[in-house]
Design an enzyme around this catalytic site. Structure first.
Site, PDB file in Angstrom:
ATOM      1  N   LYS A 121       0.858  -1.188   0.000  1.00 33.14           N
ATOM      2  CA  LYS A 121       0.000   0.000   0.000  1.00 33.14           C
ATOM      3  C   LYS A 121       0.883   1.224   0.000  1.00 33.14           C
ATOM      4  O   LYS A 121       1.990   1.204   0.553  1.00 33.14           O
ATOM      5  CB  LYS A 121      -0.877   0.013   1.254  1.00 33.14           C
TER       6      LYS A 121
HETATM    7  N1  GLU Z   1      -7.078   0.318  -3.510  1.00 30.25           N
HETATM    8  C1  GLU Z   1      -7.852  -0.855  -3.803  1.00 30.25           C
HETATM    9  C2  GLU Z   1      -7.902  -1.777  -2.590  1.00 30.25           C
HETATM   10  O1  GLU Z   1      -7.713  -1.354  -1.475  1.00 30.25           O
HETATM   11  C3  GLU Z   1      -7.397  -1.539  -5.066  1.00 30.25           C
HETATM   12  C4  GLU Z   1      -5.995  -2.037  -5.054  1.00 30.25           C
HETATM   13  C5  GLU Z   1      -5.511  -2.531  -6.405  1.00 30.25           C
HETATM   14  O2  GLU Z   1      -6.281  -2.539  -7.360  1.00 30.25           O
HETATM   15  O3  GLU Z   1      -4.343  -2.897  -6.483  1.00 30.25           O
HETATM   16  O4  GLU Z   1      -8.211  -2.923  -2.690  1.00 30.25           O
END
Ligand code: GLU
Length: 435
Positions: A121
């Site tokens: 993240k």
């Molecule tokens: N931000 C989204 C999540 O928390 C998508 C992450 C992604 O597509 O890599 O799942």
């Protein structure tokens, strides 16, 4: 796992956290599931902390000629199942422990969905509403350059999250491509997902998280005595996830009674028009002042009687201070980590069923996987194909979580982590330790 066993593990790693710390809360629940599954001490130690925690600071020239320093994060939690994967959040309140906790959740989410990805993240400490489009572009490009070789199509693949969007992904991909080898420019765009359709994005990616929430509800609600075409619901947050979930649920006949966002709450006994509300939010930035809706207080919002409450905003929004007001049968975690352990205890004591985030909101990363796959195969799937494949993955995962909950006689949350950990355990055992 009881909390002293978690604390022993942390002591061994020389880590210490306050009990209210979000990383401590998330990892404790994951380790509880890990113990149910019976993974080795070595694997518990590996999961207890991220592999890499990157923090970058970089200056950007603003429109008025001054220079401002920005802070960005990328936490790579685990990559035993494949390249690190997860969104990058643009928000003025991002802190390392939030990003660490969200990175763990990405590892769990990808493992639960059986995607060939690990978890990561990112975050950028910035309110995107307070800068111009030009500034946003320069900040994004400098951030991407600062991340440098720490991201890559086979190594770590960012995506949009709260406050970031497809345009930001296009700038990230373009910046990365500029640094890529001359004969690797096409492949290089798969360094990020959630791109615009015209530049390597996937059909159905924008609505994917909301679509996945609805796919999961279609599997799980019948066993809870609810029918989607007649049930009522309320939503916290009307951004991408909240608005798409509401639009798709309302299209099935469900009634949207109330919405709460960063500026206030609105209510309509007969149901708010989810489509018109999405347009209103796009134009004004908030749900307040929506024509025909009654303005209510935050307390009235939580106390509003509905079949389903769907938090689709920030973490830890439901806690011991408001959980006892809540009047719903099912709490659907469309946001990541929206309920604190104390809030969860109060809800469970009152008979509320919690559908866990790593299952409910996995539609986004699943269609990200489809995008990455399409980029690498130079393909473009149509929306019907994306929706069909997404539904299959979401449905399988929902059934898997139900079965694991029965097997271990645990909550759906612990079952979702346990199913993810079962998968990681199998990979660790097959791969062993190098050398
Ligand atoms: N931000 C989204 C999540 O928390 C998508 C992450 C992604 O597509 O890599 O799942």
């Amino acid at each position: 796992m009881n909390s002293s066993a978690v604390d022993d593990l942390f002591a061994e790693l020389e880590m210490s956290y306050a009990t209210g710390n979000i990383y401590y809360q998330t990892i404790s629940a994951v380790l509880e599931a890990a113990q149910l599954v019976g993974i080795s001490h070595r694997e518990q130690l590996i999961l207890a902390q991220p592999k890499n925690e990157l923090m970058v600071h970089f200056p950007v020239r603003m429109d008025n000629g001054s220079y401002q320093l920005f802070k960005g994060y990328r936490v790579q939690h685990n990559n035993v199942a494949g390249p690190y994967k997860g969104g990058i959040r643009y928000h003025e309140d991002v802190y390392l422990d939030d990003i660490k906790s969200l990175a763990v959740l990405m590892t769990m989410k990808c493992a639960l969905m059986r995607l060939p990805f690990g978890g990561a993240k990112g975050g950028l400490k910035l309110n995107p509403r307070e800068v111009s489009q030009d500034e946003l572009m320069r900040i994004t490009r400098r951030f991407t350059a600062a991340l440098g070789a720490n991201i890559g199509p086979d190594y770590d693949i960012p995506a949009p999250d709260m406050g970031s969007n497809a345009q930001i992904m296009a700038w990230m991909a373009d910046t990365y491509i500029n640094f890529a080898e001359i004969n690797n420019k096409v492949e290089a765009r798969s360094v990020v997902t959630g791109k615009p359709l015209a530049f390597g994005g996937s059909a159905g990616r924008e609505k994917a998280t909301g679509q996945g929430v609805v796919d999961v509800l279609e599997v799980l609600t019948p066993g809870m005595g609810l029918t989607l075409s007649t049930c009522s619901y309320s939503v916290i947050g009307y951004g991408n996830v909240g608005s798409w979930t509401a639009r798709l649920l309302s299209a099935k006949g469900a009634k949207l009674r109330a919405v709460l966002d960063h500026r206030g709450a609105i209510f309509h006994a007969k149901g708010l028009d989810a489509e018109a509300l999405a347009i209103h939010v796009r134009e004004t930035g908030s749900v307040v002042d929506f024509k025909g809706a009654k303005v209510i207080s935050e307390e009235e919002f939580y106390a509003c009687e509905v079949d389903m409450l769907i938090p689709a905003a920030l973490e830890q929004m439901i806690h011991e201070g408001n959980a006892s007001l809540i009047n719903c049968k099912v709490l659907v975690e469309a946001a990541n980590a929206p309920v604190t352990p104390e809030g969860e205890e109060l809800l469970v004591a009152r008979g509320v069923t919690i559908l866990p985030a790593i299952l409910c909101n996995a539609g986004g990363v699943t269609v990200s996987y489809f995008e990455w796959k399409q980029n690498r195969q130079s393909e473009q799937w149509d929306e019907e194909t994306v929706d069909r494949r997404l539904k299959r993955i979401m449905t399988d995962a929902a059934h898997r979580v139900q079965q694991v909950a029965e097997k271990y006689e645990c909550s759906l949350r612990i079952a979702s982590y346990a199913s993810a950990v079962e998968h990681l355990k199998e990979i660790y055992e097959l791969r062993g330790i190098f050398p």
